[in-house]
Design a protein around this motif. Structure first.
Motif, PDB file in Angstrom:
ATOM      1  N   CYS A 296     -10.594   4.810   6.254  1.00 55.34           N
ATOM      2  CA  CYS A 296      -9.951   6.059   6.659  1.00 55.34           C
ATOM      3  C   CYS A 296      -9.526   5.936   8.116  1.00 55.34           C
ATOM      4  N   TYR A 297      -8.368   6.480   8.445  1.00 57.15           N
ATOM      5  CA  TYR A 297      -7.869   6.406   9.819  1.00 57.15           C
ATOM      6  C   TYR A 297      -7.170   7.718  10.154  1.00 57.15           C
ATOM      7  N   VAL A 298      -7.435   8.208  11.356  1.00 58.07           N
ATOM      8  CA  VAL A 298      -6.747   9.397  11.854  1.00 58.07           C
ATOM      9  C   VAL A 298      -6.427   9.186  13.327  1.00 58.07           C
ATOM     10  N   SER A 299      -5.306   9.732  13.760  1.00 52.05           N
ATOM     11  CA  SER A 299      -4.912   9.650  15.167  1.00 52.05           C
ATOM     12  C   SER A 299      -5.178  10.984  15.851  1.00 52.05           C
ATOM     13  N   VAL A 300      -5.859  10.930  16.993  1.00 54.11           N
ATOM     14  CA  VAL A 300      -6.012  12.090  17.872  1.00 54.11           C
ATOM     15  C   VAL A 300      -5.169  11.815  19.101  1.00 54.11           C
TER      16      VAL A 300
ATOM     17  N   GLU B 107      -8.783  16.886   8.196  1.00 55.45           N
ATOM     18  CA  GLU B 107      -9.351  18.204   7.932  1.00 55.45           C
ATOM     19  C   GLU B 107     -10.709  18.364   8.599  1.00 55.45           C
ATOM     20  N   PHE B 108     -11.534  17.322   8.552  1.00 52.58           N
ATOM     21  CA  PHE B 108     -12.841  17.383   9.229  1.00 52.58           C
ATOM     22  C   PHE B 108     -12.651  17.621  10.732  1.00 52.58           C
ATOM     23  N   LEU B 109     -11.706  16.904  11.345  1.00 51.06           N
ATOM     24  CA  LEU B 109     -11.463  17.077  12.778  1.00 51.06           C
ATOM     25  C   LEU B 109     -10.942  18.474  13.084  1.00 51.06           C
ATOM     26  N   ALA B 110     -10.093  19.000  12.243  1.00 50.01           N
ATOM     27  CA  ALA B 110      -9.574  20.355  12.448  1.00 50.01           C
ATOM     28  C   ALA B 110     -10.714  21.378  12.381  1.00 50.01           C
ATOM     29  N   GLN B 111     -11.644  21.176  11.471  1.00 50.29           N
ATOM     30  CA  GLN B 111     -12.786  22.081  11.347  1.00 50.29           C
ATOM     31  C   GLN B 111     -13.687  22.002  12.574  1.00 50.29           C
ATOM     32  N   VAL B 112     -13.906  20.794  13.064  1.00 43.22           N
ATOM     33  CA  VAL B 112     -14.729  20.623  14.268  1.00 43.22           C
ATOM     34  C   VAL B 112     -14.071  21.311  15.457  1.00 43.22           C
ATOM     35  N   ALA B 113     -12.753  21.113  15.601  1.00 48.33           N
ATOM     36  CA  ALA B 113     -12.029  21.742  16.706  1.00 48.33           C
ATOM     37  C   ALA B 113     -12.144  23.262  16.641  1.00 48.33           C
ATOM     38  N   GLU B 114     -12.010  23.824  15.439  1.00 45.36           N
ATOM     39  CA  GLU B 114     -12.114  25.286  15.276  1.00 45.36           C
ATOM     40  C   GLU B 114     -13.520  25.768  15.630  1.00 45.36           C
ATOM     41  N   ALA B 115     -14.537  25.029  15.188  1.00 46.99           N
ATOM     42  CA  ALA B 115     -15.920  25.415  15.473  1.00 46.99           C
ATOM     43  C   ALA B 115     -16.219  25.362  16.962  1.00 46.99           C
TER      44      ALA B 115
ATOM     45  N   ILE C  22       0.834  -1.205   0.000  1.00 49.97           N
ATOM     46  CA  ILE C  22       0.000   0.000   0.000  1.00 49.97           C
ATOM     47  C   ILE C  22       0.867   1.252   0.000  1.00 49.97           C
ATOM     48  N   ASP C  23       0.349   2.306  -0.606  1.00 54.20           N
ATOM     49  CA  ASP C  23       0.992   3.619  -0.521  1.00 54.20           C
ATOM     50  C   ASP C  23       0.729   4.185   0.870  1.00 54.20           C
ATOM     51  N   PHE C  24       1.793   4.526   1.585  1.00 56.91           N
ATOM     52  CA  PHE C  24       1.661   5.036   2.948  1.00 56.91           C
ATOM     53  C   PHE C  24       2.325   6.407   3.070  1.00 56.91           C
ATOM     54  N   THR C  25       2.391   7.120   1.950  1.00 62.07           N
ATOM     55  CA  THR C  25       2.996   8.452   1.945  1.00 62.07           C
ATOM     56  C   THR C  25       2.329   9.357   2.970  1.00 62.07           C
ATOM     57  N   GLU C  26       0.997   9.289   3.001  1.00 60.51           N
ATOM     58  CA  GLU C  26       0.219  10.009   4.012  1.00 60.51           C
ATOM     59  C   GLU C  26      -0.423   8.962   4.925  1.00 60.51           C
ATOM     60  N   PRO C  27       0.173   8.693   6.081  1.00 55.88           N
ATOM     61  CA  PRO C  27      -0.323   7.615   6.944  1.00 55.88           C
ATOM     62  C   PRO C  27      -1.729   7.850   7.480  1.00 55.88           C
ATOM     63  N   PHE C  28      -2.083   9.122   7.686  1.00 51.81           N
ATOM     64  CA  PHE C  28      -3.388   9.450   8.261  1.00 51.81           C
ATOM     65  C   PHE C  28      -4.253  10.129   7.199  1.00 51.81           C
ATOM     66  N   CYS C  29      -5.510   9.731   7.139  1.00 56.90           N
ATOM     67  CA  CYS C  29      -6.409  10.236   6.108  1.00 56.90           C
ATOM     68  C   CYS C  29      -6.477  11.760   6.126  1.00 56.90           C
ATOM     69  N   PRO C  30      -6.065  12.432   5.051  1.00 60.99           N
ATOM     70  CA  PRO C  30      -6.071  13.899   5.050  1.00 60.99           C
ATOM     71  C   PRO C  30      -7.472  14.490   5.143  1.00 60.99           C
ATOM     72  N   GLU C  31      -8.454  13.812   4.557  1.00 61.74           N
ATOM     73  CA  GLU C  31      -9.824  14.321   4.622  1.00 61.74           C
ATOM     74  C   GLU C  31     -10.351  14.267   6.048  1.00 61.74           C
ATOM     75  N   LEU C  32     -10.123  13.145   6.723  1.00 61.98           N
ATOM     76  CA  LEU C  32     -10.611  12.992   8.096  1.00 61.98           C
ATOM     77  C   LEU C  32      -9.883  13.949   9.034  1.00 61.98           C
TER      78      LEU C  32
END
Length: 260
Positions: A197-201, A136-144, A124-134
């Motif tokens: 999709c996977y993201v780490s918090v 971004e969604f979390l960053a938007q929620v945090a800002e809101a 698998i391509d693992f250049t970006e280990p964490f889903c960039p879309e997810l």
């Protein structure tokens, strides 16, 4: 069908506004997951929660059945996973919430880290280990929500269960790491192999070894996780409420051109 899966510490299914639907035990080709999956609902949308270390926190990081845990999430219909990770800071101070962008995996060979041990060969391509879309969604929620969160950084994942030496931490800093923990890998890679999709918090619970002249303890880790649990719960609820039905990232096509 559940919109979101959360792998992390206990308590997320007990937060306000989340209704317990039930529990599911999932059998997998890779053995037993860390425990039963909790199905919960908020605002008409379902999520799945699994404590990575078991209900009683009895499974050390190097013994977690990461393959079974991630496989079970997919079996329950989850397409997006949030992994909650306690980490040490290598320059990011304790108490900070972080959405890391990169990972350095030092668990290789110590854990079952792929679903493809043969005869299928998959890279698998693992250049970006964490889903960039997810992310971004979390960053938007945090800002809101007016929640301060550090965007970016590199997570170095060690085998454990011991904490790192001072010299190891200095070496990790020279490698460009900002966080050190024991649980993001192979969880993130396994999710990618299943086209999830996977993201780490991350919660920075303490300074990593040798940065401050003090003895490290698990007590401070647990205390900091409790202090930030409400913020993490708010992030999860906000994400659950605003996730679009369709994914727009490349995670869902991770196996395209990956097989030999």
């Amino acid at each position: 069908m559940p919109s979101l899966g959360v792998i992390g510490g206990s308590g997320l299914y007990e937060m306000e506004g989340l209704r317990l639907v039930g529990k599911e035990e999932v059998r997998t080709p890779y053995g037993e997951p860390s425990g039963p999956y909790t199905i919960a609902e908020a605002q008409g949308r379902q999520m799945v929660f699994l404590p990575r270390h078991g209900q009683e926190h009895s499974i050390p990081p190097h013994k977690v059945n990461y393959r079974a845990n991630v496989w079970g999430m997919r079996e329950l219909g989850v397409e997006r996973i949030v992994g909650v990770n306690a980490v040490g800071g290598l320059g990011i101070e304790p108490g900070t919430l972080v959405l890391p962008e990169q990972v350095i995996d030092l668990t290789l060979g110590g854990r079952a880290g792929t679903f493809y041990d043969g005869p299928d060969v998959v890279h698998i391509d693992f250049t970006e280990p964490f889903c960039p879309e997810l992310r971004e969604f979390l960053a938007q929620v945090a800002e809101a929500q007016g929640l301060r969160i550090h965007l970016g950084g590199t997570y170095v994942c060690t085998q454990g269960p011991r904490l790192e030496s001072g010299a190891e931490i200095q070496a990790f800093r020279r490698l460009g790491a900002h966080l050190v923990g024991m649980t993001a890998m192979p969880e993130a890679a396994l999710a990618r192999e299943l086209q999830l999709c996977y993201v780490s918090v991350c919660v920075v619970t303490n300074w990593a070894a040798g940065i401050k002249k003090k003895r490290l303890s698990t007590t401070e880790v647990l205390q900091m996780m409790r202090q930030r649990s409400r913020d993490i719960q708010g992030l999860v609820l906000g994400l659950l409420a605003h996730l679009p039905g369709k994914r727009g990232c490349g995670c869902q096509e991770a196996l395209r051109d990956a097989r030999l």
